[in-house]
Structure formats: C-alpha cells, structure tokens
Design a protein around this motif. Structure first.
Motif, PDB file in Angstrom:
ATOM      1  N   LEU A 103       2.192  20.601 -13.718  1.00 57.61           N
ATOM      2  CA  LEU A 103       1.478  20.184 -12.503  1.00 57.61           C
ATOM      3  C   LEU A 103       2.046  20.813 -11.239  1.00 57.61           C
ATOM      4  CD1 LEU A 103       1.073  16.391 -13.263  1.00 57.61           C
ATOM      5  CD2 LEU A 103      -0.722  18.103 -13.251  1.00 57.61           C
ATOM      6  N   ALA A 104       3.001  21.707 -11.366  1.00 56.02           N
ATOM      7  CA  ALA A 104       3.636  22.303 -10.178  1.00 56.02           C
ATOM      8  C   ALA A 104       2.624  23.041  -9.307  1.00 56.02           C
ATOM      9  CB  ALA A 104       4.758  23.243 -10.605  1.00 56.02           C
ATOM     10  N   LYS A 105       1.740  23.797  -9.928  1.00 51.92           N
ATOM     11  CA  LYS A 105       0.726  24.529  -9.137  1.00 51.92           C
ATOM     12  C   LYS A 105      -0.247  23.562  -8.470  1.00 51.92           C
ATOM     13  CE  LYS A 105       0.963  28.724 -11.879  1.00 51.92           C
ATOM     14  NZ  LYS A 105       0.296  29.594 -12.850  1.00 51.92           N
ATOM     15  N   ALA A 106      -0.585  22.486  -9.180  1.00 54.14           N
ATOM     16  CA  ALA A 106      -1.495  21.498  -8.589  1.00 54.14           C
ATOM     17  C   ALA A 106      -0.834  20.802  -7.406  1.00 54.14           C
ATOM     18  CB  ALA A 106      -1.909  20.476  -9.643  1.00 54.14           C
ATOM     19  N   ALA A 107       0.471  20.565  -7.483  1.00 55.85           N
ATOM     20  CA  ALA A 107       1.179  19.941  -6.366  1.00 55.85           C
ATOM     21  C   ALA A 107       1.258  20.887  -5.179  1.00 55.85           C
ATOM     22  CB  ALA A 107       2.580  19.521  -6.801  1.00 55.85           C
ATOM     23  N   ASP A 108       1.472  22.170  -5.466  1.00 53.39           N
ATOM     24  CA  ASP A 108       1.529  23.149  -4.375  1.00 53.39           C
ATOM     25  C   ASP A 108       0.186  23.296  -3.678  1.00 53.39           C
ATOM     26  OD1 ASP A 108       4.198  23.650  -4.766  1.00 53.39           O
ATOM     27  OD2 ASP A 108       3.864  25.393  -6.078  1.00 53.39           O
ATOM     28  N   LYS A 109      -0.904  23.254  -4.433  1.00 51.97           N
ATOM     29  CA  LYS A 109      -2.252  23.385  -3.863  1.00 51.97           C
ATOM     30  C   LYS A 109      -2.732  22.094  -3.207  1.00 51.97           C
ATOM     31  CE  LYS A 109      -3.906  26.603  -7.393  1.00 51.97           C
ATOM     32  NZ  LYS A 109      -4.869  26.727  -8.503  1.00 51.97           N
ATOM     33  N   GLY A 110      -2.120  20.974  -3.576  1.00 51.12           N
ATOM     34  CA  GLY A 110      -2.608  19.684  -3.076  1.00 51.12           C
ATOM     35  C   GLY A 110      -3.808  19.202  -3.870  1.00 51.12           C
ATOM     36  N   ASP A 111      -3.824  19.504  -5.155  1.00 47.52           N
ATOM     37  CA  ASP A 111      -4.927  19.105  -6.032  1.00 47.52           C
ATOM     38  C   ASP A 111      -4.721  17.648  -6.478  1.00 47.52           C
ATOM     39  OD1 ASP A 111      -7.010  18.943  -7.795  1.00 47.52           O
ATOM     40  OD2 ASP A 111      -6.184  20.353  -9.257  1.00 47.52           O
ATOM     41  N   PHE A 112      -5.369  16.729  -5.780  1.00 49.37           N
ATOM     42  CA  PHE A 112      -5.189  15.305  -6.060  1.00 49.37           C
ATOM     43  C   PHE A 112      -5.898  14.875  -7.342  1.00 49.37           C
ATOM     44  CE2 PHE A 112      -4.922  15.745  -1.407  1.00 49.37           C
ATOM     45  CZ  PHE A 112      -3.601  15.370  -1.252  1.00 49.37           C
ATOM     46  N   ALA A 113      -6.944  15.597  -7.709  1.00 50.07           N
ATOM     47  CA  ALA A 113      -7.696  15.241  -8.921  1.00 50.07           C
ATOM     48  C   ALA A 113      -6.835  15.424 -10.178  1.00 50.07           C
ATOM     49  CB  ALA A 113      -8.964  16.088  -9.022  1.00 50.07           C
ATOM     50  N   ALA A 114      -5.958  16.421 -10.152  1.00 48.20           N
ATOM     51  CA  ALA A 114      -5.087  16.650 -11.313  1.00 48.20           C
ATOM     52  C   ALA A 114      -4.139  15.470 -11.518  1.00 48.20           C
ATOM     53  CB  ALA A 114      -4.294  17.932 -11.130  1.00 48.20           C
ATOM     54  N   PHE A 115      -3.670  14.879 -10.416  1.00 53.73           N
ATOM     55  CA  PHE A 115      -2.757  13.746 -10.523  1.00 53.73           C
ATOM     56  C   PHE A 115      -3.493  12.437 -10.769  1.00 53.73           C
ATOM     57  CE2 PHE A 115      -0.099  16.840  -8.453  1.00 53.73           C
ATOM     58  CZ  PHE A 115       1.132  16.613  -9.018  1.00 53.73           C
ATOM     59  N   ALA A 116      -4.766  12.377 -10.460  1.00 55.72           N
ATOM     60  CA  ALA A 116      -5.547  11.152 -10.653  1.00 55.72           C
ATOM     61  C   ALA A 116      -5.975  10.963 -12.108  1.00 55.72           C
ATOM     62  CB  ALA A 116      -6.770  11.163  -9.743  1.00 55.72           C
ATOM     63  N   ASP A 117      -5.841  12.013 -12.910  1.00 54.63           N
ATOM     64  CA  ASP A 117      -6.223  11.920 -14.322  1.00 54.63           C
ATOM     65  C   ASP A 117      -5.352  10.878 -15.029  1.00 54.63           C
ATOM     66  OD1 ASP A 117      -7.253  12.402 -16.829  1.00 54.63           O
ATOM     67  OD2 ASP A 117      -6.164  14.283 -17.133  1.00 54.63           O
ATOM     68  N   LYS A 118      -5.997  10.032 -15.820  1.00 53.31           N
ATOM     69  CA  LYS A 118      -5.292   8.943 -16.504  1.00 53.31           C
ATOM     70  C   LYS A 118      -4.250   9.481 -17.490  1.00 53.31           C
ATOM     71  CE  LYS A 118      -4.805   4.556 -17.259  1.00 53.31           C
ATOM     72  NZ  LYS A 118      -4.131   3.736 -16.274  1.00 53.31           N
ATOM     73  N   LYS A 119      -4.533  10.596 -18.133  1.00 51.35           N
ATOM     74  CA  LYS A 119      -3.580  11.173 -19.079  1.00 51.35           C
ATOM     75  C   LYS A 119      -2.294  11.621 -18.370  1.00 51.35           C
ATOM     76  CE  LYS A 119      -6.904  12.769 -22.492  1.00 51.35           C
ATOM     77  NZ  LYS A 119      -7.446  13.925 -23.215  1.00 51.35           N
ATOM     78  N   ILE A 120      -2.433  12.125 -17.176  1.00 55.20           N
ATOM     79  CA  ILE A 120      -1.263  12.559 -16.409  1.00 55.20           C
ATOM     80  C   ILE A 120      -0.469  11.347 -15.936  1.00 55.20           C
ATOM     81  CG2 ILE A 120      -0.501  13.783 -14.343  1.00 55.20           C
ATOM     82  CD1 ILE A 120      -1.473  15.561 -16.667  1.00 55.20           C
ATOM     83  N   GLN A 121      -1.156  10.308 -15.508  1.00 56.27           N
ATOM     84  CA  GLN A 121      -0.454   9.077 -15.117  1.00 56.27           C
ATOM     85  C   GLN A 121       0.309   8.503 -16.307  1.00 56.27           C
ATOM     86  OE1 GLN A 121      -3.347   6.430 -13.402  1.00 56.27           O
ATOM     87  NE2 GLN A 121      -3.805   7.810 -11.714  1.00 56.27           N
TER      88      GLN A 121
END
Length: 190
Positions: free
Chosen positions: A84-102
């Motif tokens: 998720l490092a690239k998603a954090a750098d881009k500010g991609d909130f949808a990637a972190f909102a995924d239930k599997k990631i939580q």
C-alpha cells in the motif's frame, strides 16, 4: 508398538483368568492354590500397568502460536500492508477503505505480536494507535496524515526489507517456505 502392548495385555488377561488347578510335583509335593482375591489383584495390577500408557493425554494447545506462525503472519499480512506504499503516497483512500486491507492490518497486529512478550505488547499498543490514526486520516480524507501514519506504521512494524530489489541472496533450501516465489524469497544476513 501399540499392537505389541495390546497383545501382551491379552496374553496377560488369558494367563490371569485361565483355570488354575493344584500343581503337584511328584518328588517335592509343591502345591499352588490361588485365591480369587489374589487373582483379582494380579489382573488389576496388570491392567493398571498397561492402562497407564493407553489413557488419553489431555491436549494442551497454545493456540498454534510459535515463531514460525508469527513469521508467516508478518510475511503474509506485512507484504499486503507494504504493497500500500504507493497508495499512501498518492493519497488513494479507496485502497485503505477496502475491508480486506482493514482485516490485513488487524490480523497483522494480532498475529505478528502473538507471542505476548512485554516487547510484543508494547509494539501491539503502538501499532494499534497508529492504525487508528491512519483510519482517522482515511475518514477525514487527509492525505498528509495518511502518508505520515502509514510511514510510521511501517517503521514501527519493521516492514522495510533489508535487501536491494535486484540483488540475489541466499535462498531457502526448499520450496516449502511461505516466502518461496515472492520477492522475499531470499534470506539476507544483517
């Protein structure tokens, strides 16, 4: 081994319950009379001696927690979090909102510190606090807080690999490692 123990138990039972008659030796007149009580005590002693190893032993499970399961949890869930490092750098909130990631965050925190040492408990408390900050940043859509919370989580969880991506290192000797076939397949001496 079990069959021989059972066979010996059967032979002992047959010998104990076989009809005993007076045994006479012609020259010395030896007689053996076995009372029912002594016969019962002999069978009970044999039964107790053989039943000891056959009784089931209570299972004392530790919840399948070992250094190996902690390693597997760190590898499996840690690699999902590190992806998720690239998603954090881009500010991609949808990637972190995924239930599997939580769930990956929750499982990483609970399973990577499952040995319950004092150090593990401290790390678990830090990781849980940082995860709460991270998801507060996701809820408020604050990309700078998301990026800083994610980088702090990776630092506290010690998820940064200590090797160069294109470097070949010592590999596991078999394909049974959970890291086999991944980018973490190689072992590096620190």
């Amino acid at each position: 081994m079990f069959r021989t123990v059972v066979l010996l138990a059967v032979i002992a039972t047959i010998a104990a319950f076989s009809p005993m008659r007076n045994v006479f030796v012609r020259k010395r007149e030896l007689s053996m009379n076995i009372s029912p009580l002594s016969r019962f005590l002999g069978v009970a002693a044999i039964g107790a001696a053989l039943a000891g190893p056959m009784t089931p032993i209570p299972v004392l499970a530790d919840g399948a927690v070992s250094r190996s399961t902690v390693y597997k949890a760190r590898l499996g869930y840690g690699s999902k979090i590190l992806d998720l490092a690239k998603a954090a750098d881009k500010g991609d909130f949808a990637a972190f909102a995924d239930k599997k990631i939580q769930n990956a965050f929750d499982l990483f925190i609970s399973r990577s510190t499952a040995l319950n040492s004092i150090k593990d408990k401290e790390i678990r408390a830090k990781e849980t606090a940082i995860k709460d900050q991270l998801y507060a940043a996701v809820a408020s859509k604050d990309s700078s807080k998301l990026k800083s919370a994610f980088s702090e989580f990776v630092k506290v969880a010690d998820l940064i690999p200590q090797y160069k991506p294109d470097e070949k290192g010592q590999s596991d000797s078999s394909g049974y490692s959970p890291a086999y076939g991944t980018e973490r397949e190689y072992i590096y001496q620190r």
